[in-house]
Enzyme design. Structure first.
Site: not given
Ligand code: FE2
Length: 267
Positions: A8, A39-40, A67-68, A154, A179, A181
């Site tokens: 990530d 996603e981040n 998810n983001h 994830h 996910h 991290h």
């Molecule tokens: Fe995530």
């Protein structure tokens, strides 16, 4: 096929971490494809056009999500852009923009790379569809396309992550977790030839709680006060990635975790 996969990428320091390591790692490892979970990538909580383009110019070729991924004002157009190899988890609602699988082709590759993205069901805010059924369906469709198949898995719980790794052993070349991290020390090749790691770990601010401000995180947990989750934008950067080597039969030959800490750097 050799793949360099970053975990990530979190915010500004995450993007800097990729840009500061990729030139050297490309020279040293000569990967056939470079992948990053994004996603981040924008402000630590969603995808964004400028940030994806920044990584694309730096040499990242395939972008996976979580998810983001569907959050952020430009998410719909980015996820629909055919010029960007980008995924969001396949087992999210079909009403959402984007796709859960991409076929990556490059002239110098004998076979394409199938990239699948799945999101876990444990400890997630949304009730996602079954990732097991979703991946079965994808494999039915794409089984003959190429021996090179990978999954960005994830998910939050190491139990759920590990189960997916074993479920896909022999069907997929590599299952890599994202996910949480935080990197896990369990990179291995499963008996039927699938490379597996529970979580690659993030590329982002080292002096943080999974990328966000430490004092505010302590307040949130200790005092139950909803303090903001501000992404840390200065200080040392930790870079976590994996290097995966896959044979022509689609079985993984090697998986190596890469971790680098940058304390003094210029961005
Ligand atoms: Fe995530």
């Amino acid at each position: 096929m050799k793949l360099l996969i970053y975990g990530d990428v979190v915010g500004k320091l995450g993007r800097a971490g990729v840009k500061l390591t990729l030139p050297d790692w490309k020279k040293e490892f000569v990967p056939d494809a470079v992948i990053a979970n994004v996603e981040n990538v924008a402000h630590g909580k969603c995808i964004g056009v400028a940030q994806i383009m920044e990584l694309k110019s730096a040499g990242v070729e395939i972008f996976t999500g979580g998810n983001h991924s569907v959050e952020g004002k430009n998410a719909t157009s980015i996820l629909a852009d055919e010029t960007i190899f980008i995924t969001r988890p396949a087992n999210m609602s079909p009403s959402l923009p984007g796709k859960g699988v991409v076929v990556f082709k490059k002239n110098d590759l004998s076979n394409p790379l199938l990239v699948i993205n799945l999101v876990g069901q444990v400890n997630m805010r949304q009730n996602y569809d079954s990732p097991f059924h979703a991946v079965d369906k994808i494999l039915e469709t794409y089984s003959e396309l190429t021996p090179y198949k990978i999954v960005d898995w994830h998910a939050d719980a190491t139990s759920e992550k590990s189960i997916m790794g074993w479920y896909l052993d022999g069907k997929i070349s590599a299952v890599f977790g994202t996910h949480t991290h935080v990197p896990t020390a369990d990179a291995k090749i499963l008996p039927q030839g699938t490379a597996y790691i529970s979580d690659i770990g993030m590329v982002g601010p080292m002096d943080s709680i999974i990328g966000v401000d430490v004092p505010k995180s302590i307040i949130r947990f200790k005092d139950q006060v909803p303090a903001p989750m501000d992404v840390v934008e200065n200080g040392p950067i930790e870079i976590n990635a994996v290097l995966i080597d896959i044979g022509t039969d689609g079985k993984a030959v090697d998986i190596k975790h890469l971790r680098k800490i940058l304390i003094n750097y210029t961005i």
